[in-house]
Design an enzyme around this catalytic site. Sequence first.
Site, PDB file in Angstrom:
ATOM      1  N   CYS A 166      -7.013  22.180 -43.366  1.00 28.70           N
ATOM      2  CA  CYS A 166      -8.324  21.594 -43.627  1.00 28.70           C
ATOM      3  C   CYS A 166      -8.322  20.108 -43.288  1.00 28.70           C
ATOM      4  CB  CYS A 166      -8.684  21.804 -45.092  1.00 28.70           C
ATOM      5  SG  CYS A 166     -10.227  21.008 -45.589  1.00 28.70           S
ATOM      6  N   HIS A 225       1.934  23.628 -56.018  1.00 34.31           N
ATOM      7  CA  HIS A 225       0.867  24.121 -55.142  1.00 34.31           C
ATOM      8  C   HIS A 225       1.183  23.772 -53.691  1.00 34.31           C
ATOM      9  CE1 HIS A 225      -3.135  24.487 -53.324  1.00 34.31           C
ATOM     10  NE2 HIS A 225      -3.500  25.177 -54.398  1.00 34.31           N
ATOM     11  N   GLU A 254      -0.621  22.865 -51.190  1.00 37.61           N
ATOM     12  CA  GLU A 254      -1.221  21.643 -50.662  1.00 37.61           C
ATOM     13  C   GLU A 254      -0.492  20.398 -51.160  1.00 37.61           C
ATOM     14  OE1 GLU A 254      -5.122  18.870 -51.234  1.00 37.61           O
ATOM     15  OE2 GLU A 254      -5.483  21.033 -51.342  1.00 37.61           O
ATOM     16  N   THR A 304      -6.852  18.016 -53.125  1.00 33.60           N
ATOM     17  CA  THR A 304      -8.294  17.905 -52.870  1.00 33.60           C
ATOM     18  C   THR A 304      -9.149  18.777 -53.769  1.00 33.60           C
ATOM     19  OG1 THR A 304      -8.175  19.609 -51.141  1.00 33.60           O
ATOM     20  CG2 THR A 304      -7.936  17.301 -50.441  1.00 33.60           C
ATOM     21  N   CYS A 338     -12.108  16.746 -52.115  1.00 32.21           N
ATOM     22  CA  CYS A 338     -12.841  17.478 -51.083  1.00 32.21           C
ATOM     23  C   CYS A 338     -14.339  17.503 -51.396  1.00 32.21           C
ATOM     24  CB  CYS A 338     -12.282  18.897 -51.021  1.00 32.21           C
ATOM     25  SG  CYS A 338     -13.335  20.113 -50.258  1.00 32.21           S
ATOM     26  N   SER A 348      -7.109  26.820 -57.153  1.00 34.58           N
ATOM     27  CA  SER A 348      -7.227  25.607 -57.960  1.00 34.58           C
ATOM     28  C   SER A 348      -8.677  25.206 -58.176  1.00 34.58           C
ATOM     29  CB  SER A 348      -6.467  24.454 -57.284  1.00 34.58           C
ATOM     30  OG  SER A 348      -6.656  23.249 -57.989  1.00 34.58           O
ATOM     31  N   ASN A 349      -9.474  25.177 -57.110  1.00 37.06           N
ATOM     32  CA  ASN A 349     -10.857  24.718 -57.269  1.00 37.06           C
ATOM     33  C   ASN A 349     -11.664  25.677 -58.135  1.00 37.06           C
ATOM     34  OD1 ASN A 349     -12.974  26.266 -55.292  1.00 37.06           O
ATOM     35  ND2 ASN A 349     -10.938  26.277 -54.378  1.00 37.06           N
TER      36      ASN A 349
END
Length: 413
Positions: free
Chosen positions: A153, A181, A183, A254, A290, A320-321
């Site tokens: 991303c 995680h 990321e 993010t 993000c 996560s989000n």
Amino acid sequence: MSAAPASTSRRVNVRTPEVMERVQAEVETHYRSTLVEAIRAQGSVIQIGETTVRLARDFGFCYGVERAIDLAYAARRVFSDRRVFLLGEIIHNPEVNRQLLEMGIISIPVSQHEEELAKLNSDDVVIVPAFGAETKLMKIIAERGCMIVDTTCGDVMSVWKRVRNYAKTGFTSIIHGKASHEETRATSSRALGDQGNGHYLVVLTLNDVDYVCNYIRNGGDKAAFLERFKGASAYSEGFDPEVHLKQIGVANQTTMLKSETEEIQRRLKQAVEDRDGQGSANFQVFDTICGATQERQDSLFLLLQQPLDVLLVVGGYNSSNTTHLVEIGEQQLPTFFIRTAECLKSLEEIVHFDLHLKAEKTSYSNKLASESPIVVGITAGASCPNNLIEDTLLRVFKLRSISEEQVRAAAGV
């Protein structure tokens, strides 16, 4: 299987017009929902009899997720005669990853990345997921000479740029995220800098940050500090809090909760200023949340301003989000984190993920079974396709004795 020459990996462009036309049609078939689109077009609310469903204004696939999925589908089509591997999961949604497995894309579990990548050769294709990948993994892929389809991303790469700059200027990156995680692991590897001499510390909770802030202000027991954060590679090799907390720059995974990230930034800034004076140049910060994550969180806050009896958050349990949407909802009303519509077993029985137990469980609630008018809110994170939202919406109405035909008629589709 012979070894490939060092550093001969090839990033390939699979987004040719003829391929993408076929891919996008296939992706739409798998994940699009004309029903959800119709409901969104009429104000994101549908009411039939005593049952009302309200959708958040923004939910589901963001641009970065759509791009990653498109590229994965395209890679399978372009390299139909080759082995195609994926580092872990393309995104954190089990339905999407199941589709890729059925297409013959081989997922390499996170715990086996280094071992399995070392077995590949120059005929193989490796898909880098939307989260990105650690620099050590990219090095192995290069050494094996594999072709790379990189779906990382753009927002994630922006964070990498920031932490690289921190390292270049002698600042330690304080990363708000989950150390394990994918990321955050990828970001941490970039925080070492191009020369490998940078440092980072990963913090997750406000308690973590308060501990760090106290050390910044007052110093402390270095061994105790390192012991607290040693799990899951939460700091760089050779990290010394007495040295590497002198100059800090904040970054984040993010997909974290925006309000929490902002509070972490505020507390760290105050700690540095308490130590070094107001306006100290020893603190830097950039907003690296993000945009899609912000939109989905903001949209949920708007949805929660409406009267709701229950909130359903749909998505992968390791997203996560999506997890942060659940946290927001739980503060105001009964909230259930469900993977798919099948988790709604009946009007009373719901299988869902409990964030506090960190496990799936079955709860019994009379919220959906009420004979009085009810309002159900539905939202999802950036990794959840619209077809799963449709399934959930239809399941709610079906349990309330309202047929799919009635729902589609009410939505005008």
